[in-house]
Write a protein that holds these residues in place. Structure first.
Motif, PDB file in Angstrom:
ATOM      1  N   THR A  22       0.819  -1.217   0.000  1.00 16.16           N
ATOM      2  CA  THR A  22       0.000   0.000   0.000  1.00 16.16           C
ATOM      3  C   THR A  22       0.850   1.262   0.000  1.00 16.16           C
ATOM      4  N   ASP A  23       2.056   1.173   0.573  1.00 15.20           N
ATOM      5  CA  ASP A  23       2.953   2.321   0.626  1.00 15.20           C
ATOM      6  C   ASP A  23       4.301   1.935   0.020  1.00 15.20           C
ATOM      7  N   PRO A  24       4.470   2.085  -1.300  1.00 12.31           N
ATOM      8  CA  PRO A  24       5.707   1.657  -1.964  1.00 12.31           C
ATOM      9  C   PRO A  24       6.924   2.509  -1.627  1.00 12.31           C
ATOM     10  N   SER A  25       6.746   3.579  -0.855  1.00 19.49           N
ATOM     11  CA  SER A  25       7.899   4.389  -0.466  1.00 19.49           C
ATOM     12  C   SER A  25       8.716   3.699   0.622  1.00 19.49           C
ATOM     13  N   GLN A  26       8.143   2.689   1.263  1.00 21.52           N
ATOM     14  CA  GLN A  26       8.845   1.943   2.305  1.00 21.52           C
ATOM     15  C   GLN A  26       9.740   0.870   1.678  1.00 21.52           C
ATOM     16  N   LYS A  27      10.602   0.306   2.509  1.00 24.83           N
ATOM     17  CA  LYS A  27      11.460  -0.809   2.104  1.00 24.83           C
ATOM     18  C   LYS A  27      10.840  -2.095   2.632  1.00 24.83           C
ATOM     19  N   PHE A  28      10.718  -3.095   1.757  1.00 23.83           N
ATOM     20  CA  PHE A  28      10.107  -4.368   2.137  1.00 23.83           C
ATOM     21  C   PHE A  28      11.093  -5.509   1.903  1.00 23.83           C
ATOM     22  N   HIS A  29      11.215  -6.360   2.913  1.00 21.82           N
ATOM     23  CA  HIS A  29      12.079  -7.534   2.824  1.00 21.82           C
ATOM     24  C   HIS A  29      11.217  -8.759   3.104  1.00 21.82           C
ATOM     25  N   VAL A  30      11.158  -9.676   2.125  1.00 26.29           N
ATOM     26  CA  VAL A  30      10.302 -10.863   2.252  1.00 26.29           C
ATOM     27  C   VAL A  30      11.175 -12.103   2.095  1.00 26.29           C
ATOM     28  N   PRO A  31      11.724 -12.613   3.175  1.00 26.59           N
ATOM     29  CA  PRO A  31      12.611 -13.781   3.094  1.00 26.59           C
ATOM     30  C   PRO A  31      11.825 -15.085   3.051  1.00 26.59           C
ATOM     31  N   LEU A  32      12.529 -16.145   2.669  1.00 18.88           N
ATOM     32  CA  LEU A  32      11.959 -17.491   2.683  1.00 18.88           C
ATOM     33  C   LEU A  32      12.901 -18.409   3.441  1.00 18.88           C
ATOM     34  N   LEU A  33      12.402 -18.987   4.522  1.00 18.19           N
ATOM     35  CA  LEU A  33      13.170 -19.954   5.308  1.00 18.19           C
ATOM     36  C   LEU A  33      12.554 -21.318   5.042  1.00 18.19           C
ATOM     37  N   SER A  36       9.037 -28.013   5.240  1.00 15.06           N
ATOM     38  CA  SER A  36       8.398 -26.847   5.851  1.00 15.06           C
ATOM     39  C   SER A  36       8.992 -25.576   5.276  1.00 15.06           C
ATOM     40  N   TYR A  37       8.258 -24.479   5.451  1.00 13.59           N
ATOM     41  CA  TYR A  37       8.787 -23.161   5.076  1.00 13.59           C
ATOM     42  C   TYR A  37       8.053 -22.095   5.866  1.00 13.59           C
ATOM     43  N   SER A  38       8.692 -20.942   5.997  1.00 10.14           N
ATOM     44  CA  SER A  38       8.063 -19.820   6.684  1.00 10.14           C
ATOM     45  C   SER A  38       8.586 -18.532   6.067  1.00 10.14           C
ATOM     46  N   THR A  39       7.855 -17.454   6.330  1.00  4.50           N
ATOM     47  CA  THR A  39       8.236 -16.153   5.816  1.00  4.50           C
ATOM     48  C   THR A  39       7.720 -15.084   6.761  1.00  4.50           C
ATOM     49  N   TYR A  40       8.188 -13.865   6.554  1.00  7.70           N
ATOM     50  CA  TYR A  40       7.723 -12.749   7.364  1.00  7.70           C
ATOM     51  C   TYR A  40       8.037 -11.450   6.616  1.00  7.70           C
ATOM     52  N   ARG A  41       7.447 -10.365   7.061  1.00 13.63           N
ATOM     53  CA  ARG A  41       7.722  -9.085   6.458  1.00 13.63           C
ATOM     54  C   ARG A  41       8.841  -8.400   7.247  1.00 13.63           C
ATOM     55  N   GLY A  42       9.950  -8.138   6.598  1.00 13.40           N
ATOM     56  CA  GLY A  42      11.047  -7.395   7.221  1.00 13.40           C
ATOM     57  C   GLY A  42      11.226  -6.075   6.516  1.00 13.40           C
ATOM     58  N   SER A  43      12.343  -5.413   6.785  1.00 13.37           N
ATOM     59  CA  SER A  43      12.595  -4.110   6.152  1.00 13.37           C
ATOM     60  C   SER A  43      14.092  -3.960   5.868  1.00 13.37           C
TER      61      SER A  43
END
Length: 221
Positions: free
Chosen positions: A198-209, A214-221
């Protein structure tokens, strides 16, 4: 039959291609810069030599007269010819005789990822992935870029700031192909992570573990 002209590439182009290949892969660099994959492999082997020649050429360009002494008894045209002859033959054949400034570093992507193989405790190197954006008018996914993670499990340059607009995005990771390459079977043939920006001015980090089961992810910066 028309003569075949060998295309010449300057230092900056070669080093930019090498840098892209190190961050993505040799095949990705060949596609991105529209060159023969064999050239990319050769340039990667010549990286140190290219950097040395690049520095020498840059120093020469910064000196008065391009690093060449003037002789008033000769015309400026003759002076230019003498300067060309003083350049190593390899430079004359392979590139333009111009100043080679430091490679331009592209602006960091506002979206990044990092694949970690938690089952083995190593980065997920060589993971093929793609980035898509949802066309809400047709409810279809538009492919934005494909690539592969580097030796550190990262994929720099996913998207430019200008192309990063509000919307629904999807990152698809070819996990089955990755594990097959390691001689292992896995439960998930691919992983798709869908998220909203929604706010592309931010920095988004989407890793994959991930591991094989199994796998997991989260929103980082």
């Amino acid at each position: 039959m028309a003569p075949v002209h060998r295309k010449k590439y300057d230092f900056r182009f070669k080093l930019s291609t090498v840098k892209y290949a190190e961050e993505h892969s040799g095949e990705a660099a060949a596609r991105h810069f529209s060159v023969d994959p064999k050239r990319v492999r050769d340039w990667r082997k010549m990286k140190s030599e290219l950097q040395r020649l690049c520095k020498e050429n840059s120093k020469r360009a910064r000196l008065p007269g391009g690093g060449r002494k003037k002789k008033q008894s000769r015309s400026s045209e003759d002076h230019g010819k003498r300067g060309l002859k003083s350049v190593p033959k390899k430079e004359q054949v392979d590139c333009e005789i111009t100043a080679c400034s430091a490679m331009t570093t592209p602006a960091p992507s506002p979206l990044s990822t990092h694949v970690l193989n938690t089952g083995m405790g190593v980065p997920g190197a060589g993971m093929v992935l793609s980035l898509h954006r949802l066309d809400q008018g047709t409810d279809t996914w538009n492919l934005l870029i494909t690539g592969a993670t580097n030796d550190d499990g990262r994929c720099p340059g996913l998207i430019t700031r200008e192309a990063f607009i509000p919307g629904v995005y999807k990152m698809r990771f070819e996990t089955g192909q990755y594990w097959n390459g390691l001689g292992e079977a896995c439960f998930y043939p691919y992983v798709e992570i869908v998220f909203t920006i929604t706010d592309p001015s931010q920095k988004f980090h989407v890793p994959l573990l991930l591991s094989r089961f199994s796998y997991s992810t989260y929103r980082g910066s």
